[in-house]
Design an enzyme around this catalytic site. Structure first.
Site, PDB file in Angstrom:
ATOM      1  N   CYS A 162      28.658  56.482 -24.077  1.00  0.00           N
ATOM      2  CA  CYS A 162      28.683  55.537 -22.945  1.00  0.00           C
ATOM      3  C   CYS A 162      27.450  54.649 -23.082  1.00  0.00           C
ATOM      4  CB  CYS A 162      28.673  56.275 -21.621  1.00  0.00           C
ATOM      5  SG  CYS A 162      29.966  57.545 -21.462  1.00  0.00           S
TER       6      CYS A 162
ATOM      7  N   GLY B 126      22.684  49.527 -24.112  1.00  0.00           N
ATOM      8  CA  GLY B 126      22.017  50.066 -25.280  1.00  0.00           C
ATOM      9  C   GLY B 126      20.615  50.594 -25.153  1.00  0.00           C
TER      10      GLY B 126
ATOM     11  N   LYS C 219      19.470  53.541 -24.359  1.00  0.00           N
ATOM     12  CA  LYS C 219      19.333  54.851 -25.018  1.00  0.00           C
ATOM     13  C   LYS C 219      19.739  54.776 -26.483  1.00  0.00           C
ATOM     14  CE  LYS C 219      19.830  57.241 -20.655  1.00  0.00           C
ATOM     15  NZ  LYS C 219      20.025  55.988 -19.887  1.00  0.00           N
TER      16      LYS C 219
ATOM     17  N   CYS D 169      22.178  59.670 -13.914  1.00  0.00           N
ATOM     18  CA  CYS D 169      21.053  59.268 -13.077  1.00  0.00           C
ATOM     19  C   CYS D 169      21.406  59.565 -11.619  1.00  0.00           C
ATOM     20  CB  CYS D 169      20.681  57.799 -13.280  1.00  0.00           C
ATOM     21  SG  CYS D 169      22.048  56.635 -13.119  1.00  0.00           S
TER      22      CYS D 169
END
Length: 426
Positions: free
Chosen positions: A244, A248, A250, A371
């Site tokens: 997912c 970008g 991560k 999160c």
């Protein structure tokens, strides 16, 4: 802009954001950017002052709305903004308040006597007359999904402003060199304890024009998001899938950990986000990442997932979630989320977790992340997954999944669980 024009602009923006929250429209930060893009005359100080007023009001929108309801006023951009001010600033047109807030061609009209009295009564409502959820700026329906007493410190921290955290891109720079370069620009940045690449800029300042940002030496990324990436422990030469990937953040952190060696798939359902990722990757010097746009369902997705089954050393599934851990940055999410949407998110999370697991080779690793501060999206998902897939186990059963919170760690509310698939011969 005059104080009156700033207040009027804040009211306009709040109305737009409230409408978008009701209708599942664009996020607040995008609406703010669009608003000022159409109003180039607003200077940087004006933009910052208006944005701060809007976001501070949204952070307190739950309690402000309850106060307004108690005196018979609907929660609109105007009433929320005026209720957030003090009595002296919003005295009626015949009163002794701050007339400058309601003067000039671009001003909102001053409250009449009745509105001023109602606003004063709303502000004067004692805190103990508010509901327990409103005192914590938490939607009332979420009380069924939280232990309010246990969550109170986290919820209180989520009412403040978020810090500015940077991730040092180790493909281009080292943390101490970045700190020194920032110091030369008059910017103070301190290492975030327990991270290798996170620096916290204190006090926060805009770095958009900094050569460090333009050259890709640093990226804005919350420290707790960086902790989740570090938990994945991506290594050079591995095959890694960011399932997912979004825009970008991560993916770029994984690429740096891999030292641009190996294979890194960045998968997302939104081609536009992947285009943003590609631009960011070029600036960051990332060469290992390959973007893949897949629809949320259907044969093209199934074909790609099937072709890559059991091929990955590591899969990161930072799944769509309620975003409750990001309420400081996206305070309108308090107004956007409802029980039906949360239920849909949970179902989607379980499906993505199962898809991610199918990509992991025997002996490989899977990181599930959100999160969110809600157990139903976090620990409950992991427990249900482990029941479905007994060939996976927590990498550190004693330590368990990790939940980082703003009250304890300073960064966003973030959850991550590192899972390992049993080797084929186990």
């Amino acid at each position: 802009m005059t104080p009156a024009a700033r207040l009027a602009a804040a009211i306009d923006l709040l109305d737009v954001i409230l409408s978008a929250a009701r209708d599942n429209g664009p996020p607040a930060d995008r609406l703010v950017n669009d608003y000022f893009r159409a109003r180039r005359y607003a200077g940087s100080k004006d933009r910052r002052a208006i944005q701060d007023q809007v976001f501070d009001t949204l952070r307190h929108a739950v309690s402000l709305s309850e106060r307004l309801a108690a005196v018979g006023l609907a929660a609109t951009g105007r009433t929320l903004a005026l209720c957030a001010l003090d009595d002296a600033e919003t005295a009626d047109a015949e009163g002794s308040g701050n007339a400058a807030l309601f003067a000039g061609p671009h001003a909102t009209h001053a409250p009449d006597a009745a509105e001023a009295a109602a606003l004063a009564a709303a502000r004067a409502l004692p805190a103990d007359r508010l509901s327990a959820t409103a005192r914590l700026e938490c939607p009332a329906w979420l009380a069924d999904h939280l232990d309010l007493d246990a969550a109170a410190p986290v919820l209180a921290a989520l009412v403040g402003r978020a810090p500015l955290d940077l991730r040092v891109n180790t493909l281009k720079a080292e943390p101490e060199a970045v700190r020194a370069a920032l110091a030369e620009q008059g910017v103070t940045a301190v290492p975030v304890a327990g991270t290798a690449t996170a620096l916290r800029v204190d006090p926060p300042v805009s770095l958009h024009q900094s050569p460090l940002m333009r050259d890709g030496a640093v990226e804005v990324q919350d420290a707790n998001a960086q902790r989740a990436c570090a938990l994945a422990a991506a290594a050079p030469g591995e095959t890694v899938i960011d399932l997912c990937a979004g825009a970008g953040g991560k993916t770029l952190a994984l690429a740096a950990a891999m030292a641009n060696e190996g294979r890194l798939w960045a998968v997302d359902i939104a081609p536009q986000r992947l285009k943003t990722l590609a631009r960011r990757a070029a600036i960051a010097g990332v060469t290992v990442a390959e973007t893949v746009a897949l629809p949320a369902t259907g044969k093209p997705r199934l074909r790609w997932l099937g072709a890559h089954a059991e091929t990955a050393d590591l899969v990161l599934a930072d799944v769509p979630c309620s975003g409750t851990g990001t309420w400081r940055r996206s305070p309108e999410l308090r107004l956007r989320l409802d029980a039906e949407w949360l239920d849909e998110l949970r179902q989607r999370q379980a499906r993505l977790l199962d898809e991610a697991a199918a990509l992991v080779k025997p002996g490989g690793r899977l990181v599930y992340a959100t999160c969110s501060i809600l157990a139903g999206e976090n620990d409950a998902q992991i427990a249900a997954f482990l029941d479905r897939r007994p060939d996976f186990a927590l990498a550190d059963p004693a330590g368990g999944p990790h939940a980082w919170t703003p009250d304890a760690d300073g960064g966003d509310g973030f959850f991550a669980a590192l899972l390992v698939r049993c080797p084929a011969d186990a």
